[in-house]
Enzyme design. Sequence first.
Site, PDB file in Angstrom:
ATOM      1  N   HIS A   1      35.200  48.248  28.171  1.00 28.81           N
ATOM      2  CA  HIS A   1      34.463  49.197  29.015  1.00 28.81           C
ATOM      3  C   HIS A   1      33.757  50.191  28.092  1.00 28.81           C
ATOM      4  O   HIS A   1      34.365  50.703  27.159  1.00 28.81           O
ATOM      5  CB  HIS A   1      35.461  49.928  29.925  1.00 28.81           C
TER       6      HIS A   1
ATOM      7  N   CYS B   1      29.256  48.664  32.579  1.00 29.72           N
ATOM      8  CA  CYS B   1      29.366  49.746  33.566  1.00 29.72           C
ATOM      9  C   CYS B   1      28.057  50.532  33.612  1.00 29.72           C
ATOM     10  O   CYS B   1      27.709  51.231  32.656  1.00 29.72           O
ATOM     11  CB  CYS B   1      30.533  50.657  33.200  1.00 29.72           C
TER      12      CYS B   1
ATOM     13  N   HIS C   1      30.642  46.864  36.531  1.00 27.42           N
ATOM     14  CA  HIS C   1      30.819  48.032  37.394  1.00 27.42           C
ATOM     15  C   HIS C   1      29.418  48.482  37.767  1.00 27.42           C
ATOM     16  O   HIS C   1      28.597  48.703  36.867  1.00 27.42           O
ATOM     17  CB  HIS C   1      31.472  49.187  36.635  1.00 27.42           C
TER      18      HIS C   1
ATOM     19  N   ASP D   1      31.723  51.358  41.892  1.00 30.24           N
ATOM     20  CA  ASP D   1      32.512  52.252  41.050  1.00 30.24           C
ATOM     21  C   ASP D   1      32.606  53.593  41.741  1.00 30.24           C
ATOM     22  O   ASP D   1      32.380  53.695  42.943  1.00 30.24           O
ATOM     23  CB  ASP D   1      31.867  52.304  39.664  1.00 30.24           C
ATOM     24  N   HIS D   2      32.919  54.619  40.968  1.00 35.96           N
ATOM     25  CA  HIS D   2      33.121  55.943  41.567  1.00 35.96           C
ATOM     26  C   HIS D   2      32.138  56.205  42.688  1.00 35.96           C
ATOM     27  O   HIS D   2      30.956  55.913  42.561  1.00 35.96           O
ATOM     28  CB  HIS D   2      32.872  57.039  40.540  1.00 35.96           C
TER      29      HIS D   2
ATOM     30  N   TYR E   1      37.572  57.740  43.897  1.00 33.31           N
ATOM     31  CA  TYR E   1      38.106  56.475  44.419  1.00 33.31           C
ATOM     32  C   TYR E   1      38.484  56.528  45.893  1.00 33.31           C
ATOM     33  O   TYR E   1      39.546  56.071  46.296  1.00 33.31           O
ATOM     34  CB  TYR E   1      39.270  56.003  43.547  1.00 33.31           C
TER      35      TYR E   1
HETATM   36  C1  DNO Z   1      36.699  54.991  35.687  1.00 36.27           C
HETATM   37  C2  DNO Z   1      36.823  53.704  35.062  1.00 36.27           C
HETATM   38  C3  DNO Z   1      37.518  53.806  33.742  1.00 36.27           C
HETATM   39  C4  DNO Z   1      37.926  52.446  33.300  1.00 36.27           C
HETATM   40  C5  DNO Z   1      38.515  52.378  31.964  1.00 36.27           C
HETATM   41  C6  DNO Z   1      38.594  50.944  31.525  1.00 36.27           C
HETATM   42  O1  DNO Z   1      36.909  55.096  36.820  1.00 36.27           O
HETATM   43  O2  DNO Z   1      35.621  53.056  34.995  1.00 36.27           O
HETATM   44  O3  DNO Z   1      38.646  54.594  33.862  1.00 36.27           O
HETATM   45  O4  DNO Z   1      38.877  51.945  34.179  1.00 36.27           O
HETATM   46  O5  DNO Z   1      37.800  53.097  31.058  1.00 36.27           O
HETATM   47  O6  DNO Z   1      39.504  50.829  30.516  1.00 36.27           O
END
Ligand code: DNO
Length: 358
Positions: A206, A244, A271, A316-317, A330
């Site tokens: 990531h 991401c 992501h 994602d978020h 989340y």
């Molecule tokens: C945030 C995520 C990160 C991700 C880690 C992967 O929400 O995208 O916390 O899980 O960085 O190791």
Amino acid sequence: MRMVFRWFGEGNDTVSLDQIKQIPGVEGIVWSLHHVPAGEEWPMEDILAVREQADRAGFHLDVVESVNVHEDIKLGLPSRERYIENYKRTIEKLSRVGVKVICYNFMPVFDWLRTDLRKPMADGSTALFYENSLIADVDPFELVKRIQENSELSMPGWEPERLAHLAELFEAYRGVTAEDMWRNLEHFLNEIVPVAARCGIRMAIHPDDPPWPVFGLPRIITNAASLRRLLSLHDDPANGITLCSGSLGASPDNDIVSMIREFADRIPFAHIRNVRVYENGDFIETSHRTQDGTVDIAGIVEAYREIGFRGYVRPDHGRHLWGEQCRPGYGLYDRALGIMYLWGLWDAYSRGSQPIVK
Ligand code: DNO
């Protein structure tokens, strides 16, 4: 594109598997054993417990996020070998329940970093916010002292009970350069990628979030050049990327669409989310919709469509909507809306070439 949804586990998430089940097109959960400290081997019985919950709800467990990397590995300390052995054993165990992708990161001390977890937005929702001036050029040791002296002052991740540990970690990283981190990452990959390959698992790093150094700590996975370098460290499909869009998108120089085209076959996991970046370097997380932020989400989905992407994708978020109480970023609602936006784009782009299969 295979849609999955992050789930923090029974009793650890405000969103239930039953709720996730009602989001169209979600086939699996993205999971982890959040109670196991970084560096420890994952107990098989705990893995099997998640397996059972997922089976009952009809989800697959193909994607793990994350198996966290112990700081001693990132620091290159002699004690790392023990943690690397544990990591290998965890990979082997995960392969036994059918895991296909392991997401991890190589960020020192902090994972993703924000200055406000619930910044009010104009529409009445709240969202994760990053205020550059609170972090750029800030001496972390000074900040520890200021927080200790002033109980009013705080910052996400800098809770009073963590301060002593943080100060120790900052001390450990004193003098550690980006090149040191690259060497330590290479050593880690040389050890684990062959194990993952043998187990039919693809490792997916990531990117650093935000993609620049924070508090003087080096951050190395930040742009196309660093992703290129990462892939060349160990040229094997089992050494891959979690692309991401939100992490990389916080830096307007990052052209994510071209990264998708360049790294196409090395992206087992994506992501997709949006951020709005301001001129002073601050950024806020927005809805997934292209127009709401500065990341070209429509272009990104189009690029995935064009490369015939068969990897896993998760929203994602998201913002916190309609008064939802949830883990920062989340909640259920905005991520579910995000998924429908992603499917909408995907299906619209697919229609040109072939009918949507019923
Ligand atoms: C945030 C995520 C990160 C991700 C880690 C992967 O929400 O995208 O916390 O899980 O960085 O190791």
